[in-house]
Write a protein that holds these residues in place. Structure first.
Motif, mmCIF file in Angstrom:
data_model
loop_
_atom_site.group_PDB
_atom_site.id
_atom_site.type_symbol
_atom_site.label_atom_id
_atom_site.label_comp_id
_atom_site.label_asym_id
_atom_site.label_seq_id
_atom_site.Cartn_x
_atom_site.Cartn_y
_atom_site.Cartn_z
ATOM 1 N N PRO A 104 -30.453 -54.336 -13.417
ATOM 2 C CA PRO A 104 -30.762 -54.657 -12.022
ATOM 3 C C PRO A 104 -30.393 -53.547 -11.043
ATOM 4 C CG PRO A 104 -29.883 -56.588 -13.099
ATOM 5 C CD PRO A 104 -29.750 -55.458 -14.080
ATOM 6 N N GLN A 105 -29.369 -52.753 -11.356
ATOM 7 C CA GLN A 105 -28.987 -51.645 -10.476
ATOM 8 C C GLN A 105 -29.668 -50.333 -10.855
ATOM 9 O OE1 GLN A 105 -24.659 -51.600 -10.435
ATOM 10 N NE2 GLN A 105 -24.582 -53.183 -8.845
ATOM 11 N N GLY A 106 -30.595 -50.393 -11.799
ATOM 12 C CA GLY A 106 -31.413 -49.219 -12.090
ATOM 13 C C GLY A 106 -30.912 -48.305 -13.175
ATOM 14 N N ARG A 107 -29.912 -48.713 -13.938
ATOM 15 C CA ARG A 107 -29.422 -47.869 -15.035
ATOM 16 C C ARG A 107 -30.190 -48.186 -16.316
ATOM 17 N NH1 ARG A 107 -24.804 -49.546 -12.235
ATOM 18 N NH2 ARG A 107 -23.638 -47.802 -11.311
ATOM 19 N N ASP A 108 -30.469 -47.169 -17.101
ATOM 20 C CA ASP A 108 -31.083 -47.381 -18.415
ATOM 21 C C ASP A 108 -30.069 -47.992 -19.378
ATOM 22 O OD1 ASP A 108 -33.913 -46.281 -18.654
ATOM 23 O OD2 ASP A 108 -32.892 -44.635 -17.620
ATOM 24 N N PHE B 60 -24.083 -52.320 -23.322
ATOM 25 C CA PHE B 60 -25.119 -53.305 -23.038
ATOM 26 C C PHE B 60 -25.088 -53.679 -21.547
ATOM 27 C CE2 PHE B 60 -26.620 -57.895 -24.259
ATOM 28 C CZ PHE B 60 -27.811 -57.675 -23.573
ATOM 29 N N SER B 61 -23.937 -54.127 -21.066
ATOM 30 C CA SER B 61 -23.823 -54.532 -19.661
ATOM 31 C C SER B 61 -23.474 -53.299 -18.818
ATOM 32 C CB SER B 61 -22.759 -55.619 -19.504
ATOM 33 O OG SER B 61 -22.771 -56.167 -18.215
ATOM 34 N N VAL B 62 -24.485 -52.482 -18.549
ATOM 35 C CA VAL B 62 -24.252 -51.148 -17.976
ATOM 36 C C VAL B 62 -23.745 -51.202 -16.537
ATOM 37 C CG1 VAL B 62 -25.800 -49.885 -19.508
ATOM 38 C CG2 VAL B 62 -26.729 -50.995 -17.473
ATOM 39 N N ASP B 63 -24.237 -52.136 -15.726
ATOM 40 C CA ASP B 63 -23.777 -52.215 -14.338
ATOM 41 C C ASP B 63 -22.319 -52.665 -14.279
ATOM 42 O OD1 ASP B 63 -26.336 -51.494 -13.596
ATOM 43 O OD2 ASP B 63 -26.968 -53.535 -13.114
ATOM 44 N N ALA C 285 -23.796 -57.407 -12.728
ATOM 45 C CA ALA C 285 -23.834 -57.246 -11.276
ATOM 46 C C ALA C 285 -24.282 -58.531 -10.590
ATOM 47 C CB ALA C 285 -24.757 -56.087 -10.904
ATOM 48 N N ASN C 286 -25.006 -59.384 -11.308
ATOM 49 C CA ASN C 286 -25.406 -60.700 -10.796
ATOM 50 C C ASN C 286 -24.395 -61.787 -11.143
ATOM 51 O OD1 ASN C 286 -28.344 -59.352 -11.800
ATOM 52 N ND2 ASN C 286 -28.252 -60.132 -9.707
ATOM 53 N N ASN C 287 -23.229 -61.369 -11.676
ATOM 54 C CA ASN C 287 -22.137 -62.276 -12.057
ATOM 55 C C ASN C 287 -22.542 -63.262 -13.156
ATOM 56 O OD1 ASN C 287 -19.369 -62.770 -11.708
ATOM 57 N ND2 ASN C 287 -19.770 -64.625 -10.538
ATOM 58 N N LEU C 288 -23.405 -62.811 -14.072
ATOM 59 C CA LEU C 288 -23.789 -63.606 -15.231
ATOM 60 C C LEU C 288 -23.063 -63.084 -16.465
ATOM 61 C CD1 LEU C 288 -27.647 -63.992 -14.727
ATOM 62 C CD2 LEU C 288 -25.875 -65.704 -14.277
ATOM 63 N N ASN C 289 -22.640 -64.004 -17.318
ATOM 64 C CA ASN C 289 -21.983 -63.673 -18.565
ATOM 65 C C ASN C 289 -23.063 -63.536 -19.636
ATOM 66 O OD1 ASN C 289 -20.554 -63.651 -21.006
ATOM 67 N ND2 ASN C 289 -18.961 -65.003 -20.219
ATOM 68 N N LEU C 290 -23.297 -62.315 -20.104
ATOM 69 C CA LEU C 290 -24.395 -62.094 -21.047
ATOM 70 C C LEU C 290 -24.194 -62.867 -22.347
ATOM 71 C CD1 LEU C 290 -25.146 -58.277 -20.584
ATOM 72 C CD2 LEU C 290 -26.426 -60.240 -19.703
ATOM 73 N N LYS D 294 -31.039 -69.091 -22.603
ATOM 74 C CA LYS D 294 -31.799 -69.199 -21.354
ATOM 75 C C LYS D 294 -32.388 -67.866 -20.902
ATOM 76 C CE LYS D 294 -27.596 -69.068 -18.471
ATOM 77 N NZ LYS D 294 -27.803 -67.810 -17.741
ATOM 78 N N ALA D 295 -31.775 -66.746 -21.306
ATOM 79 C CA ALA D 295 -32.323 -65.402 -21.040
ATOM 80 C C ALA D 295 -32.664 -65.198 -19.562
ATOM 81 C CB ALA D 295 -33.545 -65.142 -21.917
ATOM 82 N N ASP D 296 -31.718 -65.527 -18.682
ATOM 83 C CA ASP D 296 -31.942 -65.332 -17.252
ATOM 84 C C ASP D 296 -31.807 -63.880 -16.824
ATOM 85 O OD1 ASP D 296 -32.577 -67.878 -16.349
ATOM 86 O OD2 ASP D 296 -30.491 -68.469 -16.052
ATOM 87 N N SER D 297 -30.889 -63.154 -17.440
ATOM 88 C CA SER D 297 -30.576 -61.803 -16.974
ATOM 89 C C SER D 297 -31.614 -60.800 -17.466
ATOM 90 C CB SER D 297 -29.184 -61.383 -17.463
ATOM 91 O OG SER D 297 -29.182 -61.249 -18.872
ATOM 92 N N LEU D 298 -31.834 -59.797 -16.644
ATOM 93 C CA LEU D 298 -32.745 -58.719 -17.021
ATOM 94 C C LEU D 298 -32.231 -58.001 -18.253
ATOM 95 C CD1 LEU D 298 -35.364 -57.352 -16.079
ATOM 96 C CD2 LEU D 298 -33.965 -55.839 -14.639
ATOM 97 N N GLU D 299 -30.905 -57.822 -18.314
ATOM 98 C CA GLU D 299 -30.325 -57.146 -19.477
ATOM 99 C C GLU D 299 -30.637 -57.896 -20.770
ATOM 100 O OE1 GLU D 299 -27.291 -56.433 -16.054
ATOM 101 O OE2 GLU D 299 -28.694 -57.995 -16.696
#
Length: 612
Positions: free
Chosen positions: A104-108, A177-180, A205-210, A216-221
């Motif tokens: 979400p913050q633009g990091r690969d 994996f959780s780069v932000d 960064a969205n305060n989600l626990n991967l 549910k796969a909500d996060s972009l990561e």
């Protein structure tokens, strides 16, 4: 799922070697004092030395990793990590760097593909015929041991004495994996963990626990990771964490889903072939491996240990559901960073060795599980005492009354203690089970649901024209909504009744056959009583909202008409009036007629997903 505990202890050091044979530090090994800013509030640190220290390079070696350069206590930033890896990749045609997508913050989110043939695409990887290991570090980016271990291993596989590891297997390595969250770094992010000096944050960064987001796969990561799994098709998946909780002797604990799960053949491979060989390799290098450790009561070890059967929101539970053997590593947070990194290195290297020897057997197990198509699927589990106890390599403790909290607290002494034959309690008794449907049908308006199933890689077809079918449909009773938000969603559950119905499905309706490798995963995502169903995660919450009503002045004469025209209804109403609570509730009495009238919303609390 990991237990949480607060430690308050005076710091002191006990010289204790895990193995007397490994008590002497090799002369070439960098000398490090494993102290951190939080040592004064943690239990005693146990001095450790092992054969795996010989894997370390001198800090001034040109190919030392940042971890080795900085005294074995620090982990590099995102930019420093990939600057070093880019330099390594430039030296070898065996390594390639692939972006899984941007955060979400633009990091690969980078993945390093390591193979003897220098493959660069999923198609090339499949063509070389070797089993592939996907290693993921930093899903909780403060728990970053896997990144530094993997960097050392990659170096040694292209220019050191580990080059033969790529002869029989491929490595797919995601350093962060959780780069932000990795870049939300600081000294005070994980109070209960001994290093590194600065650590990333637990949630995105969205305060989600991967590691609550697989189903549910909500996060972009997570969406990027699931797409990568579908494209690259690894044979084994390792998710590297650092645990919380009690003190004990084990430094590397690891586990996977149980024999009762959806992938029993993979479980047998992991338990019978993989675990003994990995534990042997770790022990030979001076580490103390063990199964996942969760105490039932952190203040009373005699209560025993908890055996965890994870659901698909977690990596290992998700792997069980989609028949991708998945290993959850939980290094012990109270062991120094150096020890944890080296233990992870040994485990990853030995895994590649095992894959080369046992890869054919693993692939056979995966195929058995993928095409098993059980007639009955367990949705929920109950706890039960396991038939065999556990000799647990713990640490002794004493109990004291805390003047701060006023409660009894544990003081770990740092002294090893064997707790013999502890009881083990696990959620292994099947509770709610359902028959396997041949297929599910999802109307086209539920686009978010269809899109999530597609992200998981579940195969589906669409009806080209309106089609009349007789199917099973669920009707819900009064729903129970969670009192507060969880992982960005309002969870819900409701009692379920089912009935047969004949209806016309519109063109564009999605059909999902359960006779496919991901059929079991589809069942767990679509059966409403499954704890990680998309319904319980709130994807269908609009069906619990009433949007049409009837005024009292209209329903009262309607009720009179209905009673006059339907004697059976009149008898049913008379029976209902025998309930005194119902009889004195005017609103309930009028609603009773409205719900039985042709004006009532027939889709209210009706699950739109149908079963064949």
């Amino acid at each position: 799922m990991r237990p949480k505990f607060s430690y308050i202890s005076a710091v002191f050091f006990i010289c204790f070697s895990v193995s007397a044979a490994n008590s002497d530090v090799p002369a070439s090994t960098p000398q490090v004092v494993d102290t951190y800013v939080n040592d004064t509030i943690l239990p005693p640190s146990i001095v450790w030395h092992g054969e795996s220290e010989s894997l370390l390079m001198a800090a001034d070696d040109p190919w030392a990793t940042p971890f080795e350069q900085q005294g074995l206590k620090s982990s590099p930033s995102y930019d420093e990590t990939f600057a070093w890896l880019d330099k390594l990749i430039a030296t070898s045609d065996k390594l390639h760097k692939v972006s899984l997508g941007k955060s979400p913050q633009g990091r690969d989110i980078w993945m390093i593909v390591a193979s003897q043939e220098g493959v660069n695409t999923p198609e090339e990887l499949q063509a070389n015929g070797k089993p592939s290991l996907l290693v993921q570090a930093g899903i909780h980016s403060g728990e970053i041991d896997g990144k530094d271990a993997g960097m050392m291993l990659l170096r040694d596989m292209v220019m050191g004495d580990k080059q033969a590891l790529l002869d029989g297997a491929n490595l797919l390595f995601v350093p962060i994996f959780s780069v932000d969250a990795h870049e939300r770094s600081g000294q005070f992010n994980r109070v209960n963990q001994r290093g590194p000096v600065e650590m990333g944050w637990r949630t995105t960064a969205n305060n989600l626990n991967l590691n609550r987001d697989y189903a549910k796969a909500d996060s972009l990561e997570m969406q990027h990771m699931l797409a990568a799994i579908n494209r690259w098709q690894p044979d084994l998946y390792i998710d590297v964490h650092v645990t919380d909780g009690i003190d004990y002797q084990y430094d590397v604990t690891f586990g996977y889903n149980l024999a009762q799960g959806l992938s029993p053949a993979s479980y047998r491979w992991l338990n019978d072939k993989y675990r003994p060989l990995v534990e042997q390799a770790l022990t030979a290098q001076g580490h103390v491996p063990g199964p996942l450790v969760f105490a039932i009561d952190n203040r009373d070890m005699s209560q025993g240990m908890s055996l965890w059967n994870a659901s698909p929101r977690y990596s290992n539970g998700y792997g069980d559901a989609r028949h991708l053997p998945t290993i959850l590593i939980e290094n012990h947070s109270l062991k120094p960073f150096k020890q944890r990194v080296l233990g992870t290195y040994v485990m990853l290297a030995s895994t590649l060795d095992i894959l080369a020897e046992q890869g054919t057997a693993l692939r056979s197990a995966i195929k058995q599980d993928s095409y098993r198509y059980s007639d009955r699927i367990t949705l929920t589990w109950q706890s039960e005492k396991q038939p065999k106890g556990w000799d647990f390599k713990g640490i002794d403790y004493r109990l004291e009354q805390s003047p701060i909290s006023g409660e009894t607290v544990v003081r770990w002494t740092g002294e090893p203690k064997l707790y013999e034959n502890l009881p083990v309690i696990g959620n292994t008794q099947a509770e709610i089970k359902v028959n396997r449907p041949s297929a599910y049908y999802i109307p086209p308006q539920w686009q978010e649901v269809i899109e999530r199933l597609n992200i998981h890689g579940i195969r589906m077809t669409r009806l080209e024209q309106p089609t009349e079918l007789t199917l099973t449909q669920y009707q819900f009773g009064e729903p129970t909504f969670a009192a507060k938000d969880y992982e960005g969603r309002q969870r819900v559950s409701a009692p379920v009744l089912s009935h047969k119905t004949k209806l016309e499905l519109p063109a564009g309706t999605v059909k999902i056959s359960t006779q496919q490798p991901l059929g079991d995963l589809a069942i767990l995502l679509l059966e409403p009583q499954s704890p990680d169903s998309l319904l319980q995660w709130g994807f269908f919450n609009p069906i619990f909202t009433r949007t049409e009503y009837i005024e009292h002045y209209a329903v009262e004469p309607l009720a009179v008409k209905m009673l006059k025209e339907d004697p059976a209804l009149a008898a049913e109403f008379e029976a209902a009036l025998k309930d005194p609570e119902f009889a004195k509730d005017a609103e309930a009495r009028l609603r009773w007629f409205y719900e039985r009238s042709p004006y009532y919303d027939k889709q209210y609390r009706v699950y739109p997903v149908l079963r064949d």
